[in-house]
Design a protein around this motif. Sequence first.
Motif, PDB file in Angstrom:
ATOM      1  N   THR A  66      24.065   5.285  -2.729  1.00  0.00           N
ATOM      2  CA  THR A  66      24.574   5.201  -1.357  1.00  0.00           C
ATOM      3  C   THR A  66      25.485   6.382  -1.023  1.00  0.00           C
ATOM      4  N   ARG A  67      26.307   6.806  -1.988  1.00  0.00           N
ATOM      5  CA  ARG A  67      27.160   7.974  -1.733  1.00  0.00           C
ATOM      6  C   ARG A  67      26.310   9.231  -1.558  1.00  0.00           C
ATOM      7  N   GLY A  68      25.239   9.335  -2.314  1.00  0.00           N
ATOM      8  CA  GLY A  68      24.336  10.458  -2.144  1.00  0.00           C
ATOM      9  C   GLY A  68      23.671  10.457  -0.776  1.00  0.00           C
ATOM     10  N   TYR A  69      23.351   9.265  -0.271  1.00  0.00           N
ATOM     11  CA  TYR A  69      22.746   9.170   1.064  1.00  0.00           C
ATOM     12  C   TYR A  69      23.739   9.610   2.140  1.00  0.00           C
ATOM     13  N   PHE A  70      24.974   9.174   2.013  1.00  0.00           N
ATOM     14  CA  PHE A  70      25.976   9.528   3.020  1.00  0.00           C
ATOM     15  C   PHE A  70      26.177  11.043   3.091  1.00  0.00           C
ATOM     16  N   VAL A  71      26.205  11.693   1.932  1.00  0.00           N
ATOM     17  CA  VAL A  71      26.389  13.143   1.942  1.00  0.00           C
ATOM     18  C   VAL A  71      25.129  13.830   2.465  1.00  0.00           C
ATOM     19  N   PHE A  93      20.983  10.354  -6.397  1.00  0.00           N
ATOM     20  CA  PHE A  93      21.811   9.890  -7.513  1.00  0.00           C
ATOM     21  C   PHE A  93      22.710  11.019  -8.011  1.00  0.00           C
ATOM     22  N   LEU A  94      22.132  12.212  -8.170  1.00  0.00           N
ATOM     23  CA  LEU A  94      22.905  13.362  -8.634  1.00  0.00           C
ATOM     24  C   LEU A  94      23.938  13.784  -7.604  1.00  0.00           C
ATOM     25  N   ASP A  95      23.538  13.800  -6.333  1.00  0.00           N
ATOM     26  CA  ASP A  95      24.498  14.152  -5.278  1.00  0.00           C
ATOM     27  C   ASP A  95      25.633  13.134  -5.228  1.00  0.00           C
ATOM     28  N   GLY A  96      25.311  11.856  -5.443  1.00  0.00           N
ATOM     29  CA  GLY A  96      26.350  10.830  -5.472  1.00  0.00           C
ATOM     30  C   GLY A  96      27.333  11.059  -6.598  1.00  0.00           C
ATOM     31  N   LEU A 123      32.812  13.058  -8.220  1.00  0.00           N
ATOM     32  CA  LEU A 123      33.696  14.001  -8.913  1.00  0.00           C
ATOM     33  C   LEU A 123      34.600  14.739  -7.934  1.00  0.00           C
ATOM     34  N   ILE A 124      34.047  15.137  -6.795  1.00  0.00           N
ATOM     35  CA  ILE A 124      34.856  15.819  -5.783  1.00  0.00           C
ATOM     36  C   ILE A 124      35.948  14.887  -5.262  1.00  0.00           C
ATOM     37  N   THR A 125      35.588  13.645  -4.997  1.00  0.00           N
ATOM     38  CA  THR A 125      36.554  12.662  -4.506  1.00  0.00           C
ATOM     39  C   THR A 125      37.673  12.440  -5.520  1.00  0.00           C
ATOM     40  N   LEU A 126      37.302  12.287  -6.790  1.00  0.00           N
ATOM     41  CA  LEU A 126      38.306  12.085  -7.834  1.00  0.00           C
ATOM     42  C   LEU A 126      39.229  13.292  -7.944  1.00  0.00           C
ATOM     43  N   ALA A 127      38.666  14.483  -7.801  1.00  0.00           N
ATOM     44  CA  ALA A 127      39.488  15.693  -7.887  1.00  0.00           C
ATOM     45  C   ALA A 127      40.516  15.742  -6.766  1.00  0.00           C
ATOM     46  N   TYR A 128      40.140  15.307  -5.582  1.00  0.00           N
ATOM     47  CA  TYR A 128      41.080  15.303  -4.461  1.00  0.00           C
ATOM     48  C   TYR A 128      42.163  14.236  -4.626  1.00  0.00           C
ATOM     49  N   LEU A 129      41.791  13.095  -5.189  1.00  0.00           N
ATOM     50  CA  LEU A 129      42.758  12.005  -5.332  1.00  0.00           C
ATOM     51  C   LEU A 129      43.596  12.112  -6.595  1.00  0.00           C
ATOM     52  N   ALA A 189      35.528  16.543   5.394  1.00  0.00           N
ATOM     53  CA  ALA A 189      35.255  17.972   5.555  1.00  0.00           C
ATOM     54  C   ALA A 189      34.836  18.595   4.229  1.00  0.00           C
ATOM     55  N   ALA A 190      35.512  18.215   3.151  1.00  0.00           N
ATOM     56  CA  ALA A 190      35.158  18.750   1.832  1.00  0.00           C
ATOM     57  C   ALA A 190      33.746  18.348   1.438  1.00  0.00           C
ATOM     58  N   LEU A 191      33.386  17.089   1.679  1.00  0.00           N
ATOM     59  CA  LEU A 191      32.042  16.614   1.350  1.00  0.00           C
ATOM     60  C   LEU A 191      30.998  17.289   2.234  1.00  0.00           C
ATOM     61  N   ALA A 192      31.352  17.555   3.482  1.00  0.00           N
ATOM     62  CA  ALA A 192      30.417  18.234   4.380  1.00  0.00           C
ATOM     63  C   ALA A 192      30.161  19.668   3.923  1.00  0.00           C
ATOM     64  N   LEU A 193      31.205  20.356   3.480  1.00  0.00           N
ATOM     65  CA  LEU A 193      31.022  21.712   2.968  1.00  0.00           C
ATOM     66  C   LEU A 193      30.137  21.709   1.728  1.00  0.00           C
ATOM     67  N   PHE A 194      30.308  20.722   0.882  1.00  0.00           N
ATOM     68  CA  PHE A 194      29.429  20.588  -0.282  1.00  0.00           C
ATOM     69  C   PHE A 194      27.994  20.322   0.152  1.00  0.00           C
ATOM     70  N   ALA A 195      27.809  19.414   1.098  1.00  0.00           N
ATOM     71  CA  ALA A 195      26.468  19.070   1.560  1.00  0.00           C
ATOM     72  C   ALA A 195      25.790  20.259   2.232  1.00  0.00           C
ATOM     73  N   HIS A 196      26.563  21.076   2.903  1.00  0.00           N
ATOM     74  CA  HIS A 196      26.013  22.208   3.648  1.00  0.00           C
ATOM     75  C   HIS A 196      25.509  23.313   2.718  1.00  0.00           C
TER      76      HIS A 196
END
Length: 247
Positions: free
Chosen positions: A77-82, A103-106, A111-117, A167-174
């Motif tokens: 689901t996280r991969g779908y959102f991104v 699955f890999l994108d999720g 990992l990106i989320t954990l790094a920010y938090l 914004a961080a996730l969007a930059l990754f997705a882009h």
Amino acid sequence: MLRAALNYPSSRTAGSRAVVLGGVSYLLLSLALLIGSYASSIQEIDTSTAVSELGSSGQLGVLVVLVLGQLLVYLLTRGYFVAVLGRLLAGESTPPAFSPAMFLDGAKVTLITLAYLLPGTVAIVVAVTLRSEQPASSVGAFTNAVGSMLVLCGLFWTLIAIYLLPAALALFAHTDSMNRAFAWRVLVKCVTTEDYAVGRIGGAFVRLCLFPVALVLQLLFVGFFLRFHVHVSGYYLYGRAIAVTLE
């Protein structure tokens, strides 16, 4: 904009199928949580050693399978959102379909989320560690004061991280680059715009209003699909706002 966000998740055939699959995923996740809670609370009636060991091993196996299932659903689901963010930033107006690559994108998004938090979490953990049992002493008063400051800093950073994450996730997705999620110059330029603030608040507003309704409707199973729909609508608002800032 809100109407477009609410219509987006189920638009076209791919979107409708994604909402169905996403709702089923949330349903399976909830069932796994219920079964896991039930399995962990079972007490063996037979007190013989062999039966007890067999029962414990069986329960452990069930819990491992359930945890892995929950992890896979979370990553998918996280991969779908991104993927929603990536398509919106690429100028695509239709929602994506589910794919194994998500699955890999999720996992990358996690990992990106954990790094920010992480900084905020570390600050709070250190503050709890520094807490003195003797606040009356000068050393105790100093460590408690430092701990209080660290708690405030940790909470402050956590709020900032939550604001920055879309914004961080969007930059990754882009760009499909995890390093791009930490491109601070581009990130600051993006999050300080009025469009991003409106999209961030709008996404939070949609979730705040509709998510409780989805939770209640889960009793009728409809809520699982609405819950996924609400999440996608929120990411649509994020993606549209960020797309404007990156133009």
